[in-house]
Design a protein around this motif. Structure first.
Motif, PDB file in Angstrom:
ATOM      1  N   PRO A 192       7.489  29.941  18.041  1.00 10.94           N
ATOM      2  CA  PRO A 192       6.308  30.038  18.929  1.00 10.94           C
ATOM      3  C   PRO A 192       5.104  29.258  18.402  1.00 10.94           C
ATOM      4  O   PRO A 192       4.370  28.647  19.193  1.00 10.94           O
ATOM      5  CB  PRO A 192       6.028  31.546  18.974  1.00 10.94           C
ATOM      6  N   GLY A 193       4.917  29.260  17.097  1.00 15.49           N
ATOM      7  CA  GLY A 193       3.780  28.526  16.529  1.00 15.49           C
ATOM      8  C   GLY A 193       3.897  27.035  16.757  1.00 15.49           C
ATOM      9  O   GLY A 193       2.918  26.344  17.101  1.00 15.49           O
ATOM     10  N   ARG A 194       5.130  26.537  16.609  1.00 20.11           N
ATOM     11  CA  ARG A 194       5.349  25.101  16.825  1.00 20.11           C
ATOM     12  C   ARG A 194       5.188  24.749  18.306  1.00 20.11           C
ATOM     13  O   ARG A 194       4.653  23.693  18.646  1.00 20.11           O
ATOM     14  CB  ARG A 194       6.751  24.708  16.346  1.00 20.11           C
ATOM     15  N   VAL A 195       5.688  25.624  19.165  1.00 14.91           N
ATOM     16  CA  VAL A 195       5.540  25.360  20.604  1.00 14.91           C
ATOM     17  C   VAL A 195       4.048  25.334  20.968  1.00 14.91           C
ATOM     18  O   VAL A 195       3.595  24.448  21.714  1.00 14.91           O
ATOM     19  CB  VAL A 195       6.301  26.427  21.425  1.00 14.91           C
ATOM     20  N   ALA A 196       3.290  26.259  20.418  1.00 13.30           N
ATOM     21  CA  ALA A 196       1.852  26.303  20.715  1.00 13.30           C
ATOM     22  C   ALA A 196       1.157  25.042  20.202  1.00 13.30           C
ATOM     23  O   ALA A 196       0.296  24.458  20.886  1.00 13.30           O
ATOM     24  CB  ALA A 196       1.232  27.556  20.081  1.00 13.30           C
TER      25      ALA A 196
ATOM     26  N   GLY B  29       5.637  18.701  14.589  1.00 11.95           N
ATOM     27  CA  GLY B  29       7.075  18.959  14.682  1.00 11.95           C
ATOM     28  C   GLY B  29       7.357  20.113  15.620  1.00 11.95           C
ATOM     29  O   GLY B  29       7.138  21.266  15.274  1.00 11.95           O
ATOM     30  N   LEU B  30       7.848  19.813  16.805  1.00  6.02           N
ATOM     31  CA  LEU B  30       8.210  20.883  17.750  1.00  6.02           C
ATOM     32  C   LEU B  30       9.544  21.515  17.352  1.00  6.02           C
ATOM     33  O   LEU B  30       9.696  22.732  17.355  1.00  6.02           O
ATOM     34  CB  LEU B  30       8.304  20.306  19.170  1.00  6.02           C
ATOM     35  N   ALA B  31      10.516  20.687  17.028  1.00  8.49           N
ATOM     36  CA  ALA B  31      11.856  21.195  16.696  1.00  8.49           C
ATOM     37  C   ALA B  31      12.563  20.120  15.890  1.00  8.49           C
ATOM     38  O   ALA B  31      12.604  18.966  16.315  1.00  8.49           O
ATOM     39  CB  ALA B  31      12.638  21.493  17.969  1.00  8.49           C
ATOM     40  N   ASP B  32      13.120  20.514  14.744  1.00  2.14           N
ATOM     41  CA  ASP B  32      13.843  19.518  13.949  1.00  2.14           C
ATOM     42  C   ASP B  32      15.315  19.484  14.370  1.00  2.14           C
ATOM     43  O   ASP B  32      15.727  20.152  15.319  1.00  2.14           O
ATOM     44  CB  ASP B  32      13.644  19.770  12.451  1.00  2.14           C
ATOM     45  N   THR B  33      16.099  18.686  13.647  1.00  3.92           N
ATOM     46  CA  THR B  33      17.478  18.449  14.089  1.00  3.92           C
ATOM     47  C   THR B  33      18.378  19.673  13.904  1.00  3.92           C
ATOM     48  O   THR B  33      19.465  19.718  14.475  1.00  3.92           O
ATOM     49  CB  THR B  33      18.091  17.258  13.324  1.00  3.92           C
ATOM     50  N   ALA B  34      17.946  20.643  13.108  1.00  2.00           N
ATOM     51  CA  ALA B  34      18.749  21.861  12.933  1.00  2.00           C
ATOM     52  C   ALA B  34      18.358  22.945  13.927  1.00  2.00           C
ATOM     53  O   ALA B  34      18.906  24.044  13.907  1.00  2.00           O
ATOM     54  CB  ALA B  34      18.598  22.379  11.502  1.00  2.00           C
ATOM     55  N   SER B  35      17.403  22.642  14.797  1.00  2.00           N
ATOM     56  CA  SER B  35      16.886  23.653  15.728  1.00  2.00           C
ATOM     57  C   SER B  35      17.488  23.460  17.114  1.00  2.00           C
ATOM     58  O   SER B  35      18.063  22.422  17.423  1.00  2.00           O
ATOM     59  CB  SER B  35      15.366  23.498  15.872  1.00  2.00           C
TER      60      SER B  35
ATOM     61  N   ALA C  67      13.451  24.494  22.766  1.00  2.00           N
ATOM     62  CA  ALA C  67      12.040  24.324  22.406  1.00  2.00           C
ATOM     63  C   ALA C  67      11.321  23.487  23.471  1.00  2.00           C
ATOM     64  O   ALA C  67      10.179  23.785  23.854  1.00  2.00           O
ATOM     65  CB  ALA C  67      11.930  23.665  21.027  1.00  2.00           C
ATOM     66  N   LEU C  68      11.991  22.436  23.941  1.00  2.00           N
ATOM     67  CA  LEU C  68      11.391  21.618  24.998  1.00  2.00           C
ATOM     68  C   LEU C  68      11.204  22.445  26.267  1.00  2.00           C
ATOM     69  O   LEU C  68      10.194  22.321  26.964  1.00  2.00           O
ATOM     70  CB  LEU C  68      12.278  20.403  25.298  1.00  2.00           C
ATOM     71  N   GLU C  69      12.168  23.278  26.571  1.00  2.36           N
ATOM     72  CA  GLU C  69      12.058  24.101  27.786  1.00  2.36           C
ATOM     73  C   GLU C  69      10.919  25.102  27.655  1.00  2.36           C
ATOM     74  O   GLU C  69      10.192  25.357  28.618  1.00  2.36           O
ATOM     75  CB  GLU C  69      13.400  24.779  28.071  1.00  2.36           C
TER      76      GLU C  69
ATOM     77  N   ALA D   5       5.318  26.291  29.175  1.00  7.22           N
ATOM     78  CA  ALA D   5       3.917  26.539  28.806  1.00  7.22           C
ATOM     79  C   ALA D   5       2.966  25.539  29.449  1.00  7.22           C
ATOM     80  O   ALA D   5       1.881  25.911  29.906  1.00  7.22           O
ATOM     81  CB  ALA D   5       3.780  26.490  27.276  1.00  7.22           C
ATOM     82  N   VAL D   6       3.343  24.274  29.472  1.00  8.01           N
ATOM     83  CA  VAL D   6       2.368  23.255  29.892  1.00  8.01           C
ATOM     84  C   VAL D   6       2.671  22.636  31.256  1.00  8.01           C
ATOM     85  O   VAL D   6       1.822  21.931  31.796  1.00  8.01           O
ATOM     86  CB  VAL D   6       2.253  22.112  28.847  1.00  8.01           C
ATOM     87  N   ALA D   7       3.869  22.895  31.786  1.00  3.92           N
ATOM     88  CA  ALA D   7       4.242  22.204  33.027  1.00  3.92           C
ATOM     89  C   ALA D   7       4.909  23.135  34.018  1.00  3.92           C
ATOM     90  O   ALA D   7       5.938  22.780  34.612  1.00  3.92           O
ATOM     91  CB  ALA D   7       5.181  21.033  32.689  1.00  3.92           C
ATOM     92  N   PRO D   8       4.327  24.320  34.249  1.00  2.71           N
ATOM     93  CA  PRO D   8       4.970  25.229  35.198  1.00  2.71           C
ATOM     94  C   PRO D   8       5.001  24.582  36.583  1.00  2.71           C
ATOM     95  O   PRO D   8       3.984  24.037  37.041  1.00  2.71           O
ATOM     96  CB  PRO D   8       4.076  26.474  35.171  1.00  2.71           C
ATOM     97  N   GLY D   9       6.167  24.606  37.196  1.00  6.77           N
ATOM     98  CA  GLY D   9       6.286  24.054  38.549  1.00  6.77           C
ATOM     99  C   GLY D   9       6.341  22.543  38.630  1.00  6.77           C
ATOM    100  O   GLY D   9       6.516  21.987  39.714  1.00  6.77           O
ATOM    101  N   ALA D  10       6.195  21.868  37.487  1.00  8.16           N
ATOM    102  CA  ALA D  10       6.215  20.405  37.527  1.00  8.16           C
ATOM    103  C   ALA D  10       7.634  19.902  37.786  1.00  8.16           C
ATOM    104  O   ALA D  10       8.618  20.591  37.488  1.00  8.16           O
ATOM    105  CB  ALA D  10       5.693  19.821  36.224  1.00  8.16           C
ATOM    106  N   VAL D  11       7.735  18.725  38.339  1.00  9.51           N
ATOM    107  CA  VAL D  11       9.035  18.103  38.596  1.00  9.51           C
ATOM    108  C   VAL D  11       9.055  16.767  37.860  1.00  9.51           C
ATOM    109  O   VAL D  11       8.089  15.994  37.930  1.00  9.51           O
ATOM    110  CB  VAL D  11       9.250  17.888  40.110  1.00  9.51           C
ATOM    111  N   ALA D  12      10.138  16.524  37.155  1.00  8.26           N
ATOM    112  CA  ALA D  12      10.236  15.280  36.392  1.00  8.26           C
ATOM    113  C   ALA D  12      10.335  14.082  37.326  1.00  8.26           C
ATOM    114  O   ALA D  12      10.994  14.151  38.372  1.00  8.26           O
ATOM    115  CB  ALA D  12      11.457  15.330  35.482  1.00  8.26           C
ATOM    116  N   GLU D  13       9.663  13.033  36.945  1.00  6.54           N
ATOM    117  CA  GLU D  13       9.821  11.776  37.676  1.00  6.54           C
ATOM    118  C   GLU D  13      11.056  11.073  37.113  1.00  6.54           C
ATOM    119  O   GLU D  13      11.153  10.878  35.895  1.00  6.54           O
ATOM    120  CB  GLU D  13       8.578  10.921  37.455  1.00  6.54           C
TER     121      GLU D  13
END
Lengths: 518, 518
Positions: free
Chosen positions: B184-188, B295-301, B306-308, B313-321
């Motif tokens: 959670p700290g990294r996501v924040a 560092g949001l997430a390293d290769t062992a995570s 984490a991206l989701e 948190a930052v893109a509720p309802g957003a749609v990827a282009e």
């Protein structure tokens, strides 16, 4: 002067005039130095195992080291199998492994790996150059180290910045190590041993030169001592006009039969024989129970001089009995390993270098070559297959005036087949007789010997030892790499192809279709 | 039960159902066990680098490890370069290295060498099995270890007697390691970073799946964060219908330009970018001065989760282009890298796996593929060339229902060309587009970049970077290994050949004659 130029310049001053290479970005300054130091001959290989095997073959024939230039840890890995063979041959070899620039190491970039850990497994000497002012002297120390213990691999890790930085200068060569002289106590002990009936003298490593073989032949003539040559000789002068000596058999039971009843085993340049692999219930040590082993000269010694001192002591005035020159007419018709061997023996030119990675087919080849034209044999010293073609390439670079014949099993050929391209580029006089039996035939034999059972060719296990489905087409493969090639299936066609290969300059490949022995 | 049978039997129970192999005498009981355990698929390679690269490609696509079986230290050496690539990819891989029987080691037989020293340079876990009663459990520990740290190589050294002896039994699988959950700290912290204008999100390793790319696309859409993918992705779902993301450039100056002005660099499954090689006067660390790295997430995570969470948190309802599907008409006429890339993009089948070892030609390929049919890209993670063909082979075994396209540079192809034979034997649906520019074109570029100078093609240095004289004939080489092949020199012929390869079952090679970029 840049580090790379001082390094290359110092090497040629010290007599290293050939470098087999497969360079990458970190070696670009070494490559560029070839323009500044024209006495260094760069020989490009398409794969590192070709470069290391060529350096091994070169040094065995030239009697002095070649350089080999590799690209970081993965390049060293690709070259490792033939470095293993070179280590087992006691070949002097200077291995230069390019590395990331010193201050780039901390970034753990994608190509970073532990080069020295890998290098230590095959090298007697490993050092990482740290400064362009030291690099030429480091190379000279490496070269001196390569001459120690009868010949070993010295690996110099060369960071890119040490290559590219100014401030370097040519360094003078250091004296090469000289082999230990004969030890009078050992010569006396060997003399006592060969004075007894039933002694066996096992020759290997440095004791396989024409001079050494003559001394051994005189000892045999005077004392009745039986001579044997180690199973995989590194560089053996043999054939007609030289003592007729069998090689120790590959399989433990063959070797045990050859050594059965020996009153003593005298070692000249050879190690006490051991089984190549362990098998359930078969001894690994091949020295018969109770047979004393007498070390006349080890691989770091002047084993040839030791044999000559022994001959002077026990065989004054004796003359070696040598093999006659007689090549029986090869039986015509479809090829098998026997007719193929006879044809090769009959067609062998004087002074040829025969690189033997024939494996299962070799049992018929060895006796046929005993009365063929005098020649030099190079064998697979470390058991890491894929040594034949690279080694033939290196031998041809070392001895451009001698024809080179590579007798090559199919499965092994495919490990380092890229060697053919370099033979074509350098227009080397190499004839490859490629024995296509469509199988890892040796493994069929081993599967049964290890007690794992018989492998049906079509079964799931048997399929792992089978090279058919599809059968590689070596004519196509050789042609694709620029080497003219022919397929033969009869003795007559093989003899004709051997003439074709001899009469035209450059390399040739003859694919001999031969049924598997196993 | 013999050790080998218990080992193989336990592996299939644990879900390892493919073993790429190049066995020798010490592995004969493992091979024989294939008859007893029919669920294990043995895939024979003619060279160990093919087997290790195939195991890497297999695991990247299958998401679970394959086994690889190698023959002693030299076999491991031959496989080392592609194990290096697998290590850099974070690939889970079980490497079994056969060794001499335990009581044979003391004889220092020709093939004896320090296997574990070499294995440790690429493995996260190394163990030598000492008893047939332990071997199956050892294999299960190895398998569990392979799943740790996001995926790593586990090497089990298997003495021949442990294979051949009775007294073994099937061992149950151990739980696989699970990736660390999002922190959670990294996501924040990442949320705060991407809230600022000018943030860059660098995706790599485990954050390149379709789900991860979608989450990244939503973050970009909502915040304006720029997305980049690491230079050499291990397994990247891309193409039309997915966010259009550039790869970080290979050369330092390209990457520095892409990252210039970034307010922060957020890492998801990627490492902070560094220059591939060090160059005189060029920084190795590619993070711009003063740019904070988050560092949001390293290769062992679980970088995808984490991206989701970040997207939630930052893109509720957003749609990827996402990238449109549009394949511009490839320009007709003689091939160059641009028209070749356009043709490949136009012909790419839906759901293909593209194995990219195109090197200098890749600069044109990457943008062309962005709007091609949705596909998965595998790249050269560790920089050890010769990974493309083996990796394509492994990917095709892992996903028999997906077409595999290998876009392959010529010089690199020749390191592990033997992979074609296994593609033919296994009748895998692989199309190889072999880019023949007759040069180590990348090295021509690097020679100039390292300040070593320009290389005249005919000069002594330039000749070391040149693959002409003779130019390999890849149609001949492929045919020799049983793969149907065609040479093309125009866009039209390439398109026609791609149709031919698609419509016929089994592997095909298309040799595309293309002028060198360098």
């Amino acid at each position: 002067m840049r580090g790379a130029e001082a390094l290359v310049g110092s090497l040629v001053e010290a007599g290293v005039e050939v470098c087999f290479m497969n360079p990458g970005t970190s070696e670009m300054h070494f490559v560029q130095a070839l323009d500044a130091v024209p006495r260094m001959r760069g020989v490009l290989a398409l794969f590192e195992g070709v470069a290391t095997g060529a350096a091994d073959g070169y040094a065995r024939v030239a009697g002095k080291p070649a350089g080999v230039l590799l690209h970081l840890g993965p390049g060293l890995g690709n070259g490792l199998a033939n470095l293993h063979n070179a280590r087992r041959a006691g070949t002097p070899l200077l291995c230069v492994v390019g590395a990331h620039a010193t201050d780039h190491v901390r970034h753990d970039a994608p190509l970073e790996s532990d080069i020295t850990a890998v290098a230590r497994t095959v090298s007697g000497w490993v050092h990482t150059s740290g400064d362009p002012r030291d690099v030429a002297a480091d190379a000279m120390r490496a070269l001196a180290a390569a001459s120690e213990r009868g010949g070993q691999i010295a690996t110099l890790v060369l960071p890119a910045d040490v290559s590219w930085s100014e401030g370097a200068a040519i360094a003078p060569p250091l004296p090469a190590a000289v082999p230990y002289p004969p030890d009078p106590g050992r010569v006396a002990a060997a003399a006592a041993a060969v004075a007894e009936p039933g002694a066996v003298l096992l020759l290997g490593g440095p004791a396989l030169s024409e001079r050494a073989m003559d001394a051994a032949g005189r000892i045999a003539a005077a004392t009745g001592t039986r001579l044997l040559v180690e199973t995989f000789p590194r560089c053996w002068d043999t054939g007609a006009g030289r003592p007729r000596v069998d090689k120790l058999g590959y399989f433990a039971e063959q070797a045990l039969a050859q050594l059965d009843g020996a009153s003593s085993l005298v070692l000249a340049g050879a190690r006490a024989p051991v089984s190549f692999f362990g098998y359930p219930g078969v001894p690994g040590d091949l020295v018969p129970d109770g047979c004393p082993v007498v070390g006349l000269a080890d691989t770091a010694s002047d084993a040839c001089a030791a044999l000559e001192e022994l001959a002077a002591a026990v065989a004054p005035g004796a003359v070696a009995e040598v093999a006659p020159r007689e090549a029986p007419e090869p039986p015509p018709g479809p090829l098998d390993v026997r007719s193929m061997s006879a044809a090769i023996a009959a067609a062998l030119p004087d002074g040829a270098i025969v690189v033997d990675e024939s494996l299962t087919a070799g049992a018929a080849l060895a006796p046929a070559l005993q009365t063929a034209a005098p020649h030099t044999q190079l064998a697979l010293t470390g058991g890491a297959i894929g040594q034949g073609l690279p080694s033939a390439l290196g031998a041809a670079v070392a001895a451009p005036d001698r024809p080179v014949l590579a007798v090559q099993a199919d499965g092994s050929a495919l490990y380092t087949f890229q060697a053919l391209w370099t033979m074509a580029r350098e227009q080397l006089d190499v004839t490859v007789v490629l024995i296509n039996n469509s199988a890892y035939a040796i493994l069929r034999v081993e599967l049964a010997r290890t007690g794992a059972g018989e492998a049906a060719r079509s079964g799931r296990a048997g399929r792992m030892l089978d090279l058919s489905d599809p059968t590689p087409d070596f004519v196509s493969l050789a042609t694709g790499l620029g080497v003219p090639a022919r397929r033969v299936e009869s003795t007559e066609a093989l003899l004709d192809a051997l003439r074709w290969a001899r009469d035209e300059p450059g390399p040739h490949l003859i694919e001999a279709i031969v049924p598997a022995v196993g």
